[in-house]
Design an enzyme around this catalytic site. Structure first.
Site, short mmCIF file in Angstrom:
data_model
loop_
_atom_site.label_atom_id
_atom_site.label_comp_id
_atom_site.label_asym_id
_atom_site.label_seq_id
_atom_site.Cartn_x
_atom_site.Cartn_y
_atom_site.Cartn_z
N LYS A 83 -2.99 -12.14 -8.53
CA LYS A 83 -4.28 -12.70 -8.12
C LYS A 83 -5.46 -11.90 -8.67
O LYS A 83 -5.32 -10.71 -9.00
CB LYS A 83 -4.37 -12.73 -6.60
CG LYS A 83 -4.33 -11.36 -5.97
CD LYS A 83 -4.81 -11.36 -4.52
CE LYS A 83 -4.90 -9.93 -4.03
NZ LYS A 83 -5.56 -9.73 -2.78
N LYS A 125 0.84 -1.21 0.00
CA LYS A 125 0.00 0.00 0.00
C LYS A 125 0.87 1.25 0.00
O LYS A 125 0.54 2.24 -0.66
CB LYS A 125 -0.92 0.03 1.23
CG LYS A 125 -1.98 -1.04 1.22
CD LYS A 125 -3.13 -0.66 0.29
CE LYS A 125 -4.20 -1.73 0.39
NZ LYS A 125 -5.14 -1.78 -0.65
N LYS A 131 -6.53 -8.06 -7.62
CA LYS A 131 -5.31 -7.34 -7.24
C LYS A 131 -5.39 -5.88 -7.65
O LYS A 131 -5.06 -4.98 -6.91
CB LYS A 131 -4.13 -8.04 -7.91
CG LYS A 131 -2.86 -7.24 -8.03
CD LYS A 131 -1.92 -7.86 -9.05
CE LYS A 131 -2.52 -7.78 -10.44
NZ LYS A 131 -1.61 -8.06 -11.54
P1 TYM Z 1 -10.73 -8.98 1.01
O1 TYM Z 1 -11.96 -8.19 1.20
O2 TYM Z 1 -9.62 -8.41 0.21
O3 TYM Z 1 -11.08 -10.39 0.41
C1 TYM Z 1 -12.08 -11.19 0.99
C2 TYM Z 1 -11.70 -12.64 0.95
O4 TYM Z 1 -11.49 -13.08 -0.38
C3 TYM Z 1 -10.21 -13.68 -0.50
N1 TYM Z 1 -9.66 -13.37 -1.83
C4 TYM Z 1 -9.05 -14.28 -2.59
N2 TYM Z 1 -8.81 -15.58 -2.39
C5 TYM Z 1 -8.18 -16.25 -3.38
N3 TYM Z 1 -7.80 -15.68 -4.54
C6 TYM Z 1 -8.01 -14.37 -4.78
N4 TYM Z 1 -7.67 -13.83 -5.95
C7 TYM Z 1 -8.66 -13.60 -3.78
N5 TYM Z 1 -9.04 -12.31 -3.68
C8 TYM Z 1 -9.63 -12.18 -2.47
C9 TYM Z 1 -9.38 -13.05 0.60
O5 TYM Z 1 -8.29 -13.87 0.94
C10 TYM Z 1 -10.40 -12.93 1.71
O6 TYM Z 1 -10.52 -14.16 2.41
N6 TYM Z 1 -8.58 -8.28 5.42
C11 TYM Z 1 -9.62 -9.02 4.74
C12 TYM Z 1 -11.00 -8.79 5.29
C13 TYM Z 1 -11.09 -9.04 6.75
C14 TYM Z 1 -11.06 -10.31 7.38
C15 TYM Z 1 -11.18 -10.03 8.77
C16 TYM Z 1 -10.94 -11.61 6.94
C17 TYM Z 1 -11.23 -8.09 7.71
N7 TYM Z 1 -11.29 -8.68 8.93
C18 TYM Z 1 -11.20 -11.05 9.71
C19 TYM Z 1 -10.94 -12.62 7.89
C20 TYM Z 1 -11.08 -12.34 9.26
C21 TYM Z 1 -9.61 -8.56 3.29
O7 TYM Z 1 -9.23 -7.47 2.98
O8 TYM Z 1 -10.17 -9.44 2.43
#
Ligand code: TYM
Length: 332
Positions: A195, A112, A198
């Site tokens: 990914k 970031k 992204k």
């Molecule tokens: P976020 O909102 O970016 O994505 C949500 C979920 O989707 C998964 N994900 C992917 N998995 C595989 N391949 C991809 N290309 C891909 N893009 C997204 C992410 O791994 C995620 O599981 N920080 C987290 C949100 C969050 C969270 C939490 C998750 C906030 N608090 C507590 C678990 C527990 C996030 O930004 O995910």
């Protein structure tokens, strides 16, 4: 007692195949057997400064898509993070024992800093502590996430263990990342590298709510190359990504067919993409229909959010009461 599962998604747009196969698919299976909490991480989304007029609609979008994908409010607690402000108190407590140095070393933070150097806010730095607070608020055993969240989860594990150590009490469980296949999933995007999701760039991600025409167009435009020039050649990243996507949505025979064709150099990427597009459409079409239906049912959506908030606050306030006591706060 049933074990507890917690996970969330930021409301930044529509759910894409990465979110689905990295996270939501596991939510749907886990809700049957675990005490489950799935939320919409709207506090987290403030790090990118959404406009006030956009925020609520984005949260609703994810809630609708959670439900359309098969999350069941009778089985799991579905809630909006900001409806459970108890999480902020835990965030504050955890921040007192989270060190700036370790937070600065988190890869997503470093990324970031590189990508948005004019908005390196404190919320970005402490993003992993808020995420840890989400997880520890319900004392989770498991956290279903995609591969990209592995390091954030590692921080949650550190903070849980550190809290227990400092206060000399095994209060928080040490949460584990979860995927049914064991390995955390990384769904690739269509732009040749990295990914899905992204970049906000056009064409990298395919959304559950996307119409067929647009899905076909995006898949047909996916990055490829001139084709293999030797038998059984190793696949370059962009081609490997197409195969990985195909493995996720197509039948094993289909993948095998194109894999053989790649290895004997007869592959035509146009045919492969056509097949991939059809298989994605077959998967998303019923979801899209339910999304359209549900997004017109405000009464139901509101009820789900209100009931979820109530249930989540019950669990959250119990944790906060206990944590305050452990820390040493006493009522006068
Ligand atoms: P976020 O909102 O970016 O994505 C949500 C979920 O989707 C998964 N994900 C992917 N998995 C595989 N391949 C991809 N290309 C891909 N893009 C997204 C992410 O791994 C995620 O599981 N920080 C987290 C949100 C969050 C969270 C939490 C998750 C906030 N608090 C507590 C678990 C527990 C996030 O930004 O995910």
């Amino acid at each position: 007692m049933r074990e507890t599962v917690v996970s969330g998604i930021r409301p930044t747009g529509n759910l894409h195949l990465g979110n689905y196969f990295g996270a939501v698919k596991n939510f749907i299976r886990l809700q049957n057997e675990y005490n489950s909490y799935f939320f919409i991480a709207d506090y987290h989304s403030l790090t990118t400064h959404p406009k006030p007029e956009d925020l609520h609609g984005r949260v609703k979008t994810i809630l609708v898509e959670y439900l359309a994908a098969g999350l069941d409010p009778e089985k799991a607690t579905l809630y909006v993070q900001s409806d459970v402000p108890e999480v902020l108190e835990l965030y504050l407590f955890l921040n007192m024992n989270a060190y700036v140095g370790e937070l600065e070393r988190v890869t997503t933070f470093k990324e970031k800093v590189r990508k948005q150097p004019d908005n390196v806010n404190a919320g970005l730095l402490t993003y992993p502590t808020l995420m840890a607070a989400d997880i520890l608020l319900h004392n989770a055993d498991f956290v279903p996430v995609g591969k990209d969240q592995e390091q954030n989860l590692e921080k949650a594990r550190d903070f849980a263990g550190r809290f227990n150590f400092i206060y000399g009490k095994e209060y928080f469980k040490i949460p584990q990342a979860f995927n049914f296949g064991n390995e955390l999933v990384k769904v690739p995007g269509l732009d040749g590298s990295g990914k899905m999701g992204k970049s906000e760039g056009e064409g990298n991600a395919i959304f559950l709510a996307e119409d067929e025409k647009s899905i076909r167009k995006k898949v047909m435009r996916a990055v490829t190359d001139g084709g293999p020039t030797q038998l059984n050649q190793e696949k370059p990243e962009a081609i490997q990504n197409l195969f990985t996507l195909m493995k996720i949505v197509s039948k094993p025979e289909t993948v095998q067919f194109f894999d053989d064709a790649y290895n004997n150099m007869s592959i035509r990427y146009g045919d492969m993409k056509k097949q991939l597009a059809e298989d994605i459409v077959a998967f998303t079409a019923p979801l899209r229909e339910r999304i359209i239906e549900l997004s017109n049912d405000d009464e139901y959506i509101n009820k789900v959010a209100r009931t979820g908030a109530e249930k989540a606050r019950e669990s959250a306030s119990k944790t906060i009461r206990e944590v305050r006591d452990i820390i040493g706060f006493r009522h006068f």
